[in-house]
Design an enzyme around this catalytic site. Structure first.
Site, PDB file in Angstrom:
ATOM      1  N   GLY A  86       0.820  -1.196   0.000  1.00  0.00           N
ATOM      2  CA  GLY A  86       0.000   0.000   0.000  1.00  0.00           C
ATOM      3  C   GLY A  86       0.857   1.251   0.000  1.00  0.00           C
ATOM      4  CB  CYS A  87       0.209   4.647   1.306  1.00  0.00           C
ATOM      5  SG  CYS A  87       1.038   6.225   1.557  1.00  0.00           S
TER       6      CYS A  87
END
Length: 224
Positions: free
Chosen positions: A55-56
């Site tokens: 993810g981020c």
């Protein structure tokens, strides 16, 4: 997060599982991606490198920086076909890159097995090309292995978690040989520490970080 692991006890179960010896595991007979040119083991016994996409990268950078034995965490990009991509290019899609962290660690203080524990507990590995509201192939779940020892461990744990049905949905984490890491722009590095009051940091990163620190309370650089 649609998965069975919804309590601390389930997290502890996963940690126990991830520390199980992997002796006797076998590689699949077929491969979509060639791992033939991977070195058999780390080139440096004092320092090793791990590359994770979950993810981020702002989130997982903040989490992995807390672990004892982790000496450096850089946010950047891997797994694409565009040379020296910018954050804007990756965000728009089409480069093939994932947001990743490059972790340099001391294997005498923290093992790759423990880093894998952190990886699987830091995000939902059943979400395809997204984490929460962050959507796109740049947010995919992926592990870029640097040597065959890492490859064997990753394959074993994914298969073991699948067999044990620890998640309600299939694990979609991609496993690829590491090729190149492109460091993201300077303002992405140590983002949470530099921007703690921003809304994304407060409402997305901070809750994940606090849960991560609670689970790994005995393996933190600064004990609570």
């Amino acid at each position: 997060m649609a998965m069975k692991i919804k309590s601390v006890s389930k997290y502890i179960l996963l940690i126990v599982l991830l520390t199980t010896l992997f002796a006797g595991c076998h590689s699949p007979k077929t491969e979509k991606i060639s791992f033939e040119h991977l070195p058999s083991q780390p080139r440096n016994s004092e320092h090793d490198t791990a590359t994770f996409a979950a993810g981020c990268f702002w989130c997982i950078e903040a989490q992995f920086k807390e672990l004892k034995g982790v000496e450096q965490v850089l946010s950047g990009f891997s797994g694409g076909h565009v040379k020296d991509p910018t954050y804007t290019q990756v965000s728009l899609g089409g480069t093939g890159h994932a947001e990743v962290i490059q972790v340099v660690y001391n294997p005498r203080m923290v093992s790759y097995d423990q880093l894998l524990q952190g990886f699987f507990l830091a995000h939902d590995p059943t979400q395809l090309n997204r984490q929460g509201n962050d959507v796109g192939e740049q947010y995919r779940s992926a592990i870029f292995v640097h040597n065959k020892i890492q490859l064997d461990k990753v394959r074993y744990y994914i298969r073991k978690m699948t067999d044990e049905k620890l998640y309600d949905k299939p694990i979609v984490t991609q496993v690829e040989p590491f090729k190149v890491f492109y460091k993201a722009e300077d303002y992405h590095q140590n983002y949470y520490a530099n921007n703690p009051d921003e809304a994304y940091c407060q409402y997305v990163i901070k809750p994940k970080l606090e849960k991560f620190k609670h689970i790994f309370s005995t393996n933190l650089k600064h004990m609570p």
